[in-house]
Design a protein around this motif. Structure first.
Motif, PDB file in Angstrom:
ATOM      1  N   ASP A 174       7.786 -30.290   2.521  1.00  0.00           N
ATOM      2  CA  ASP A 174       6.358 -30.567   2.525  1.00  0.00           C
ATOM      3  C   ASP A 174       5.689 -29.816   3.662  1.00  0.00           C
ATOM      4  OD1 ASP A 174       3.977 -31.678   1.734  1.00  0.00           O
ATOM      5  OD2 ASP A 174       4.285 -33.554   2.834  1.00  0.00           O
ATOM      6  N   LYS A 175       4.555 -29.199   3.377  1.00  0.00           N
ATOM      7  CA  LYS A 175       3.782 -28.478   4.389  1.00  0.00           C
ATOM      8  C   LYS A 175       4.662 -27.459   5.113  1.00  0.00           C
ATOM      9  CE  LYS A 175      -0.034 -30.842   3.651  1.00  0.00           C
ATOM     10  NZ  LYS A 175      -1.225 -30.191   3.060  1.00  0.00           N
ATOM     11  N   ASN A 209       0.799 -22.979   3.510  1.00  0.00           N
ATOM     12  CA  ASN A 209       1.774 -23.799   2.790  1.00  0.00           C
ATOM     13  C   ASN A 209       1.903 -23.233   1.379  1.00  0.00           C
ATOM     14  OD1 ASN A 209       2.070 -25.755   4.939  1.00  0.00           O
ATOM     15  ND2 ASN A 209       0.049 -26.514   4.363  1.00  0.00           N
ATOM     16  N   GLU A 250      -1.480 -22.529  -0.405  1.00  0.00           N
ATOM     17  CA  GLU A 250      -2.540 -23.298   0.256  1.00  0.00           C
ATOM     18  C   GLU A 250      -2.872 -22.626   1.585  1.00  0.00           C
ATOM     19  OE1 GLU A 250      -2.515 -27.875   0.645  1.00  0.00           O
ATOM     20  OE2 GLU A 250      -1.920 -27.155   2.633  1.00  0.00           O
ATOM     21  N   ASP A 274      -5.710 -27.283  -1.234  1.00  0.00           N
ATOM     22  CA  ASP A 274      -4.948 -28.537  -1.294  1.00  0.00           C
ATOM     23  C   ASP A 274      -3.939 -28.452  -2.443  1.00  0.00           C
ATOM     24  OD1 ASP A 274      -3.900 -31.070  -1.225  1.00  0.00           O
ATOM     25  OD2 ASP A 274      -5.774 -32.104  -1.704  1.00  0.00           O
ATOM     26  N   SER A 276      -1.268 -30.488  -2.795  1.00  0.00           N
ATOM     27  CA  SER A 276      -0.440 -31.693  -2.772  1.00  0.00           C
ATOM     28  C   SER A 276      -0.021 -32.144  -4.171  1.00  0.00           C
ATOM     29  CB  SER A 276      -1.158 -32.825  -2.035  1.00  0.00           C
ATOM     30  OG  SER A 276      -2.430 -33.070  -2.595  1.00  0.00           O
ATOM     31  N   PHE A 277      -0.934 -32.091  -5.138  1.00  0.00           N
ATOM     32  CA  PHE A 277      -0.580 -32.539  -6.481  1.00  0.00           C
ATOM     33  C   PHE A 277       0.511 -31.667  -7.081  1.00  0.00           C
ATOM     34  CE2 PHE A 277      -1.077 -31.882 -11.071  1.00  0.00           C
ATOM     35  CZ  PHE A 277      -0.759 -33.150 -11.517  1.00  0.00           C
ATOM     36  N   TYR A 278       0.341 -30.350  -6.977  1.00  0.00           N
ATOM     37  CA  TYR A 278       1.311 -29.427  -7.556  1.00  0.00           C
ATOM     38  C   TYR A 278       2.685 -29.594  -6.903  1.00  0.00           C
ATOM     39  CZ  TYR A 278      -2.952 -27.114  -9.168  1.00  0.00           C
ATOM     40  OH  TYR A 278      -4.169 -26.840  -9.740  1.00  0.00           O
ATOM     41  N   ARG A 279       2.662 -29.785  -5.588  1.00  0.00           N
ATOM     42  CA  ARG A 279       3.933 -29.894  -4.879  1.00  0.00           C
ATOM     43  C   ARG A 279       4.681 -31.165  -5.258  1.00  0.00           C
ATOM     44  NH1 ARG A 279       6.751 -32.330  -1.219  1.00  0.00           N
ATOM     45  NH2 ARG A 279       8.317 -31.099  -0.120  1.00  0.00           N
ATOM     46  N   THR A 280       3.978 -32.295  -5.235  1.00  0.00           N
ATOM     47  CA  THR A 280       4.637 -33.559  -5.545  1.00  0.00           C
ATOM     48  C   THR A 280       5.210 -33.545  -6.954  1.00  0.00           C
ATOM     49  OG1 THR A 280       3.149 -34.726  -4.041  1.00  0.00           O
ATOM     50  CG2 THR A 280       4.309 -36.046  -5.675  1.00  0.00           C
TER      51      THR A 280
END
Length: 494
Positions: A174-175, A209, A250, A274, A276-280
């Motif tokens: 993450d990040k 990121n 990102e 952002d 976050s959605f794609y990564r999760t």
């Protein structure tokens, strides 16, 4: 048969990208994209690869003058598709553990053409470790290498704002960009580097990121000779991958698509503020399904992801149930959208052209489980109020997979029946497991001792997992079953 260097020519271009990592993934993803950029846009840039470890592929890559072939295969619109591409975007590969290569590597810090750094040093690579100094040639830790390299560039150009670097790591944490920058700044402080350098890092550089999505089985060993006959030349660095690809980047300062015009080249790259959605979605469903399944599947006698999909009695139900009944219920977001993505993932796993080896996915499984599966396990407990039995079993299978007391090189040797397999992870993790398995107790006592030591290791999991109600007991019972009746019967009991 002629070699690839006899049938194809290298192309001299500006060396715009420094790449830490020479493995299959980066060569079939980033370097493949850069090759397409060179063909379809005016990017006109090459990649210089830096081998992050002392042993690697630098000699093989340089023997082929950076040339190699990607083989993209899959099913599109109900038809089998196969695409061959000779990649010419890699100019050279440097091993900084050799004196001359180290000097050439650091000389790149002074290059007017250099603009980007990309990396894939596995999930364990973006981490702080003690004992690195600015004077090392090179530093052992990847973030320390980056700090030393960027400091050399800062000094070479007197902190010029237009000589900053865009850093895009692809490690699956993450990040990843934020964490790499944090550790680089930690080394800068530890090494007492001047405040102007940290200001330059903040103002002139951009640590992005990013998230990557492409299944890359890599060198197709079983059919390499046949494929070389098909393309008409010998290539010792064939790199097989699926057709699907996605890169989400990102950025903190600005989108850099004017300098990396991926979209103009028709590539599936998303620039965003952002991700976050794609990564999760990707890490917990696609990567999570891999890590949840492969260690148990290998111990149950399978060798590839495709074997798992084909095993409709045991492994496929385990994987499907883990995704749809445990991982997705642990997540936020649209259930319909997550399930649609999961169905696509299972179809990609079934790709008959790319037999993805389970042992290749098993590399660094402790950090992978923490990143990919532990959030789902904990999220399921929070949302459902009970333990997710397949994810708990996956954790038990990890502990079982790491059973070994002898080494082959830097890897621990495990046994599957009469076969030996290599367990590859950070040395401290391997040493911990080797010490745990050297003791000669048996049954439930052994399961209790080992599970206690592993689950309570906060350095691995960032928390003491023995504090989760019922988890340790469930892992103990799973281990006892795996050791007494074997992996297949233990999985069937689920």
């Amino acid at each position: 048969m002629q070699s690839i260097t006899e049938t194809h020519k290298t192309v001299a271009r500006k060396e715009k990208i420094l790449q830490f990592g020479e493995g299959n993934f980066l060569r079939a993803f980033v370097d493949w994209m850069i090759d397409i950029l060179n063909e379809k846009t005016d990017f006109d840039g090459n990649v210089v690869i830096v081998q992050p470890l002392e042993r690697g592929l630098s000699d093989m890559i340089n023997d082929q003058k950076g040339l190699y072939t990607t083989i993209l295969r899959g099913v599109q619109g109900g038809k089998n598709v196969e695409e061959f591409r000779t990649i010419s975007s890699v100019s050279r590969c440097l091993n900084p553990y050799k004196k001359d290569d180290y000097e050439a590597y650091m000389k790149l810090a002074e290059s007017e053409d250099l603009r980007f750094i990309v990396s894939n040093t596995t999930e364990a690579g973006i981490a702080y470790s003690e004992g690195n100094s600015l004077q090392d040639t090179p530093q052992a830790a990847f973030p320390a290498k980056v700090c030393a390299f960027l400091y050399k560039r800062y000094k070479a150009f007197d902190g010029a704002q237009d000589k900053g670097i865009i850093v895009i790591p692809v490690e699956l944490i993450d990040k990843n960009g934020d964490n790499l920058k944090r550790i680089v700044l930690q080394y800068a402080k530890e090494w007492n580097l001047e405040a102007g350098f940290t200001t330059w890092l903040d103002e002139a550089c951009d640590f992005c990121n990013s998230l990557v999505d492409r299944i890359v089985p890599g060198y197709p060993r079983a059919e390499a000779a046949q494929l070389c006959e098909k393309i008409g030349y010998q290539d010792n660095l064939l790199d097989a991958a699926e057709i699907f690809h996605l890169w989400v980047i990102e950025c903190h300062k600005e989108f850099h698509e004017d300098e990396l015009p991926f979209n103009k080249a028709g590539l599936n790259v998303i620039w965003t503020d952002d991700m976050s959605f794609y990564r999760t979605r990707k890490v917990r469903i696609l990567n999570g399904a891999h890590t949840m399944s492969v260690l148990a599947a290998y111990q149950a006698g399978h060798n590839t992801v495709q074997d798992c999909i084909a095993d409709k009695n045991l492994l496929y139900p385990f994987m499907h149930g883990g995704i749809f009944e445990e991982i997705i219920p642990s997540m936020d977001g649209s259930k319909e959208e997550l399930e649609a993505y999961a169905n696509d993932v299972l179809e990609r796993f079934e790709n008959p052209y790319n037999p993805h080896q389970l042992l290749s996915i098993s590399l660094n499984s402790v950090s992978k489980f923490k990143t990919r599966n532990l959030p789902s396990l904990l999220g399921y407990i929070t949302k459902q109020g009970s333990l997710p039995k397949r994810l708990v079993f996956a954790l038990s299978a990890l502990i079982s997979f790491y059973e070994g007391t002898e080494y082959e090189g830097s890897a621990l040797k495990g046994k599957r029946g009469n076969e030996t397999y290599l367990i590859q992870d950070n040395q401290d993790i391997l040493e911990t497991f080797a010490a745990l398995y050297k003791e000669r107790d048996e049954g439930l006592a052994r399961a209790k001792r080992i599970s206690t030591a592993v689950l309570s290791n906060s350095a691995w999991w960032s928390q003491d997992l023995t504090q989760i109600e019922g988890l340790q007991y469930a892992v103990e019972k799973n281990l006892e079953a795996i050791w007494s009746v074997g992996m297949q019967k233990a999985m069937q009991a689920l």
